[in-house]
Design an enzyme around this catalytic site. Structure first.
Site, PDB file in Angstrom:
ATOM      1  N   SER A 124       0.652  -1.237  -0.087  1.00 49.33           N
ATOM      2  CA  SER A 124      -0.002  -0.003   0.053  1.00 49.33           C
ATOM      3  C   SER A 124       0.827   1.215   0.045  1.00 49.33           C
ATOM      4  O   SER A 124       2.034   1.518   0.900  1.00 49.33           O
ATOM      5  CB  SER A 124      -0.723   0.070   1.300  1.00 49.33           C
ATOM      6  OG  SER A 124      -1.782   1.259   1.157  1.00 49.33           O
ATOM      7  N   GLY A 125       0.616   2.286  -1.153  1.00 49.37           N
ATOM      8  CA  GLY A 125       1.585   3.257  -1.176  1.00 49.37           C
ATOM      9  C   GLY A 125       1.682   4.180   0.180  1.00 49.37           C
ATOM     10  O   GLY A 125       2.749   4.799   0.046  1.00 49.37           O
TER      11      GLY A 125
ATOM     12  N   THR B 260     -11.249   2.880 -13.652  1.00 46.20           N
ATOM     13  CA  THR B 260     -10.413   3.933 -14.297  1.00 46.20           C
ATOM     14  C   THR B 260      -9.012   3.910 -13.262  1.00 46.20           C
ATOM     15  O   THR B 260      -8.808   3.841 -12.233  1.00 46.20           O
ATOM     16  CB  THR B 260     -11.023   5.235 -14.096  1.00 46.20           C
ATOM     17  OG1 THR B 260     -12.483   5.157 -14.896  1.00 46.20           O
ATOM     18  CG2 THR B 260      -9.927   6.335 -14.804  1.00 46.20           C
TER      19      THR B 260
ATOM     20  N   CYS C 209      -6.836   0.383  11.729  1.00 47.26           N
ATOM     21  CA  CYS C 209      -8.316   0.043  11.262  1.00 47.26           C
ATOM     22  C   CYS C 209      -9.186  -0.285  12.312  1.00 47.26           C
ATOM     23  O   CYS C 209     -10.324  -0.748  12.273  1.00 47.26           O
ATOM     24  CB  CYS C 209      -8.017  -1.282  10.284  1.00 47.26           C
ATOM     25  SG  CYS C 209      -6.821  -0.551   8.897  1.00 47.26           S
TER      26      CYS C 209
END
Length: 391
Positions: free
Chosen positions: A197-198, A235, A323
Site C-alpha cells: 500500500s502506497g 479507471t 483500522c
C-alpha cells in the site's frame, strides 16, 4: 507535534508529490484512451509498474494496481481460493494477521471454504511446525504477513515459502508494513502473491498493488472494464500510481540508511522505557522486528487515557491498528501472543520514520513517565498491587 504513528500512515514525500502533480493537472488523460494525449499517461503507468516490480525482484507484468492493502488482501485470498476451488477449499493463515486477511478468511468460510488459523509464539512468530502439519491435500493457499502491523515482528518468509512450495501450495504475504522498509525478494522467498500500500512508505493514500506470480490462477476482483489485463476493472489512478512508484524508488534506494537511523532511535526508546518505567512489557520480537516499531504494554493503565494525554502533550501515537482504533476490545494480536485482557488494554504503539530524532524519543519517554505515574495514581488496581507488596 511529534508524529509517531507511521504504521497508520506516512507523510507524502516531496518526490512523490512532484511526480504526481503533472498527472493531476496538465497530463490528466485517461490512459485507456486511444488518442495520442492518453499515451503519456499510459507510459507513466507502465514505467511505475517497472519501478515497483524492481523493489521486490518481480516482473512488471506481475504487478497489478489496486486501491490499497485491504483490496489487495481481499483479492489475493478470495481470488485465489475461488479460481482454484477445483483443487481444494483449504486456506491457512495466522492468528495475528491484519483484519483485511482475517475477515476475508471469515467471508470465505461462509462460502464453504475451510480455514486453519496458525498459532504464534510469545514474540508473534508463526509456528513453522504447526504450519507444516496443517497442510492437507486440499490446501490451496498459505497467507502469512511479512511484518506485523502492531508489534512489528518479522515473519520467516523464506522458510514459509519453502514449506509451501515443497507441498505444492501457493504462498501470499501481506507486506503492507514491510514493503520498502525491509528487503523483500519474491524469488528468494518463494512468494506467489504480495500485497502493498502506497501510503505506508511516503506515497499517496488510496493506491496499492498486488504482485501475482506468472501462472498463478486468480479470479478478477472487480467487474467492469478491461483495465489491468481484465483482472481489476476501474479507471486507472494515474497520479496515485506514479506517486507510489516515485516514493517506492526513493525509499528502496535509501532503505539501509533509513533502517539504521530508525533502529538507533527505536532501541533508545525501548532501553529508556524498560529502565525507567516499571511494569512495562515490550511486545514483539526484540531484534527481528520492523526498524521503526516500538510496542509496549503498561500494567494498570488504560491505553485510551494514555493516548489522550500524549495527544495533549503533542505526541501522536496509537494502541494498535488504525483500522480497529474505534474498538473497545483489546488487540487480537496481543491476545494471540498470550497477554491477558487487562494487560493488553494498556498497549502503546510508537512507529517512527527517518525524521524521528533521539530528542523526540527523549521527549516522549519523559512525557510518558509522567502520564503513567498520573494514571496509576488514580488506579485502585495499582493501589491494591502496591499495598500487597507488588504481587
Amino acid at each position: 507535534m511529534i508524529y509517531l504513528d507511521n504504521a497508520a500512515t506516512t507523510r507524502l514525500s516531496e518526490t512523490a508529490f512532484e511526480a504526481m502533480r503533472p498527472y493531476m493537472m496538465d497530463q490528466f488523460a485517461n490512459p485507456a484512451g486511444t488518442y495520442s494525449f492518453a499515451a503519456g499517461a499510459a507510459a507513466a503507468v507502465e514505467k511505475a509498474r517497472e519501478q515497483l516490480a524492481a523493489v521486490i525482484g518481480a516482473k512488471s507484468s506481475e504487478i497489478f494496481f489496486t486501491s490499497g492493502g485491504t483490496e489487495s488482501d481481499n483479492w489475493a485470498l478470495k481470488g485465489v481460493m475461488q479460481a482454484n476451488a477445483a483443487k481444494g477449499k483449504h486456506l491457512i493463515t495466522s492468528a495475528i494477521e491484519h483484519h483485511a486477511i482475517l475477515h476475508s478468511a471469515e467471508a470465505l468460510k461462509k462460502q464453504g471454504y475451510d480455514v486453519t488459523i496458525l498459532p504464534v509464539d510469545g514474540d508473534g512468530t508463526v509456528d513453522l511446525d504447526a504450519l507444516e502439519k496443517a497442510i492437507r491435500p486440499d490446501t490451496v493457499l498459505i497467507s502469512v504477513m511479512a511484518a506485523n502491523n502492531e508489534i512489528g515482528t518479522l515473519e520467516p518468509l523464506e522458510r514459509i515459502g519453502e514449506i509451501a512450495h515443497a507441498h505444492g501450495v501457493l504462498f501470499h504475504t501481506d507486506a503492507v508494513q514491510a514493503f520498502c522498509h525491509v528487503p523483500l525478494d519474491v524469488e528468494r522467498m518463494h512468494i506467489d502473491l504480495l500485497s502493498a500500500s502506497g501510503h505506508k512508505f511516503h506515497g499517496p493514500k488510496g493506491v496499492g498493488l498486488l504482485y501475482v506470480r506468472k501462472g498463478v490462477k486468480i479470479a478478477p476482483f472487480m467487474d467492469g472494464g478491461a483495465q489491468e489485463k481484465k483482472r481489476r476493472a476501474g479507471t486507472t489512478n494515474v497520479p496515485g500510481i506514479v506517486g507510489m512508484a516515485a516514493a517506492a524508488t526513493e525509499a528502496a534506494a535509501h532503505m539501509d540508511e533509513i533502517a539504521k537511523k530508525e533502529i538507533a532511535v527505536r532501541d533508545h526508546l525501548i532501553e529508556r522505557i524498560e529502565k525507567e518505567i516499571p511494569h512495562a512489557k515490550l511486545n514483539g520480537h526484540r531484534t527481528q522486528r520492523l526498524p521503526g516499531n516500538v510496542n509496549f504494554c503498561f500494567r494498570f493503565i488504560e491505553g485510551e487515557s494514555m493516548l489522550m494525554l500524549l495527544d495533549d502533550s503533542g505526541v501522536c501515537a496509537s494502541s494498535g491498528s488504525a483500522c480497529t482504533s474505534g474498538s473497545l476490545d483489546p488487540s487480537h494480536v496481543l491476545l494471540a501472543i498470550g497477554l491477558p485482557h487487562e494487560i493488553a488494554h494498556g498497549s502503546l504503539r510508537l512507529t517512527l520514520s527517518e525524521e524521528t530524532t533521539l530528542a523526540d524519543a527523549d521527549y516522549v519517554v519523559d512525557t510518558l513517565k509522567g502520564i503513567i505515574e498520573r494514571l496509576r495514581s488514580m488506579s485502585p488496581l495499582y493501589e491494591d498491587f502496591v499495598r500487597h507488596g507488588g504481587r
